[in-house]
Design an enzyme around this catalytic site. Structure first.
Site, PDB file in Angstrom:
ATOM      1  N   HIS A   1     -44.796 -12.662  39.782  1.00 29.78           N
ATOM      2  CA  HIS A   1     -44.491 -12.108  39.183  1.00 29.78           C
ATOM      3  C   HIS A   1     -45.791 -11.184  38.402  1.00 29.78           C
ATOM      4  CE1 HIS A   1     -39.929 -13.071  38.892  1.00 29.78           C
ATOM      5  NE2 HIS A   1     -40.443 -12.778  40.254  1.00 29.78           N
TER       6      HIS A   1
ATOM      7  N   GLU B   1     -45.999 -11.177  35.653  1.00 30.34           N
ATOM      8  CA  GLU B   1     -46.347 -12.204  34.040  1.00 30.34           C
ATOM      9  C   GLU B   1     -46.903 -12.981  34.411  1.00 30.34           C
ATOM     10  OE1 GLU B   1     -42.004  -9.888  33.393  1.00 30.34           O
ATOM     11  OE2 GLU B   1     -43.402 -10.930  35.022  1.00 30.34           O
TER      12      GLU B   1
ATOM     13  N   CYS C   1     -38.096 -12.055  33.691  1.00 26.82           N
ATOM     14  CA  CYS C   1     -36.528 -13.101  34.026  1.00 26.82           C
ATOM     15  C   CYS C   1     -36.644 -13.983  33.466  1.00 26.82           C
ATOM     16  CB  CYS C   1     -36.706 -12.928  35.404  1.00 26.82           C
ATOM     17  SG  CYS C   1     -38.252 -13.843  35.913  1.00 26.82           S
TER      18      CYS C   1
ATOM     19  N   CYS D   1     -40.008 -16.125  33.640  1.00 24.03           N
ATOM     20  CA  CYS D   1     -41.498 -15.749  33.627  1.00 24.03           C
ATOM     21  C   CYS D   1     -40.965 -16.609  31.654  1.00 24.03           C
ATOM     22  CB  CYS D   1     -41.396 -14.809  33.786  1.00 24.03           C
ATOM     23  SG  CYS D   1     -41.724 -14.170  35.649  1.00 24.03           S
TER      24      CYS D   1
END
Length: 344
Positions: free
Chosen positions: A261, A263, A288, A291
């Site tokens: 992801h 992040e 999410c 993360c």
């Protein structure tokens, strides 16, 4: 602040200008040689002269060239100015180089503009053109290779579509748009970092969703990230992640997903030693759950996001319990904006 206005015949440019003068005290600036540089829009549009009320003097300032006009405004940029005499790219280029200027365009469906044009012609006891004649005039005004305004309209930061026949509806829509917000001239820190996150997302190769993030401390960028498969693996958009390419629904099959992801990438690039108290993570999409727990673990103090995601509530709970401030940031609207109301 200097707002430039351009637009098609009877699109409502004069109505928007009048609103800015009446409601916010803008004053008009003109270029004396503007008519020699373009189609005579004043006659084509058959519009009424601008009247100032609510304490505005309605005073207009005329200049022989764009450099003189810009020098005048540079010394008075904290005041509110308005110009509609933007006819070529050379003039627009000179204006766009200044931090106090932004361009606003106004357009409307051709049938609506023709109706407005006919009404104004009848008010002046003039014979209105047929729809075909009006379309020919309008096309020349917009698409002439040398003098057409389409190439200028395309560069406007805000592009209004104005189908309304109600002045009150138009004024309400303009009020909600907050045209005098100074973030339109110089982005706030939130807007600046969020746009960097959005730019980072364009590098994403994930087939499910483009996401970008920027990690910041003391208003300095520490790292950026976008989502996609790890280095040395085949990109997601080349079939590298079976889960994303199989079209699974959001939140489904995450354990088999090979994409990192945005992040996570930003955190990995920064490293724990560079992330200290006071660090802020900007994400164009709310993190999410997976993360979120990593964000908490590395000690980030605040998360700012733009778009919602399916796990917003769960992520918010994690951040709240961990003492991480979570907030959503929405920048001023720009691009194509449809104003409220419709013409009847």
């Amino acid at each position: 602040m200097l707002i430039g206005l351009c637009g098609g015949i009877c699109a409502g440019k004069s109505s928007v200008a009048e609103y800015l003068v009446e409601e916010y005290g803008f004053r008009r600036l003109r270029l004396r040689n503007a008519e020699s540089l373009a189609f005579n829009e004043e006659k084509l549009e058959a519009r009424q002269p601008l009247h100032a009320t609510n304490g505005s003097t309605g005073q207009e300032y005329a200049f022989s060239d764009i450099d003189s006009l810009i020098n005048f405004v540079t010394k008075r940029w904290r005041e509110r100015w308005l110009i509609t005499d933007i006819w070529n790219e050379a003039v627009l280029d000179s204006l766009l180089r200044r931090p106090f200027f932004f361009l606003l365009s106004v357009d409307a469906p051709v049938s609506v503009r023709w109706k407005r044009y006919k009404e104004r012609c009848l008010q002046r006891s003039e014979i209105p053109p047929t729809l075909e004649d009006f379309v020919i005039r309008s096309d020349a005004h917009l698409f002439d290779p040398v003098l057409g305004l389409a190439k200028l309209i395309d560069r406007a930061q805000v592009r209004l579509i104005n189908p309304t026949s109600s002045p009150s509806d138009l004024h309400l829509a303009l009020q909600n748009l907050d045209l005098t917000n100074e973030e339109r001239l110089r982005p706030s820190w939130d807007q600046y970092f969020m746009e960097l996150a959005s730019l980072a997302s364009q590098r994403s190769n994930c087939m499910k969703r483009r996401v970008g993030s920027v990690l910041v401390r003391e208003r300095r960028v520490i790292s950026t990230g976008y989502n996609g498969t790890p280095r040395h693996l085949k990109n997601c958009n080349q079939g590298g992640c079976p889960r994303c390419n199989d079209g699974n629904n959001a939140g489904m099959g995450l354990a088999t997903c090979l994409c990192i992801h945005a992040e996570e990438n930003a955190l990995l690039e920064a490293g724990r030693e560079r992330i200290r108290e006071g660090s802020v993570l900007y994400c164009d999409t709310c993190p999410c759950l997976t993360c979120s727990i990593k964000i908490v673990q590395v000690g980030i103090s605040e998360v700012v996001y733009s778009q919602s995601y399916s796990m917003d509530a769960e992520a918010a709970t994690i951040f709240r319990e961990a003492g991480v401030h979570l907030r959503q940031y929405s920048p001023p609207r720009k691009g194509l904006v449809f104003l409220a109301g419709a013409s009847h």
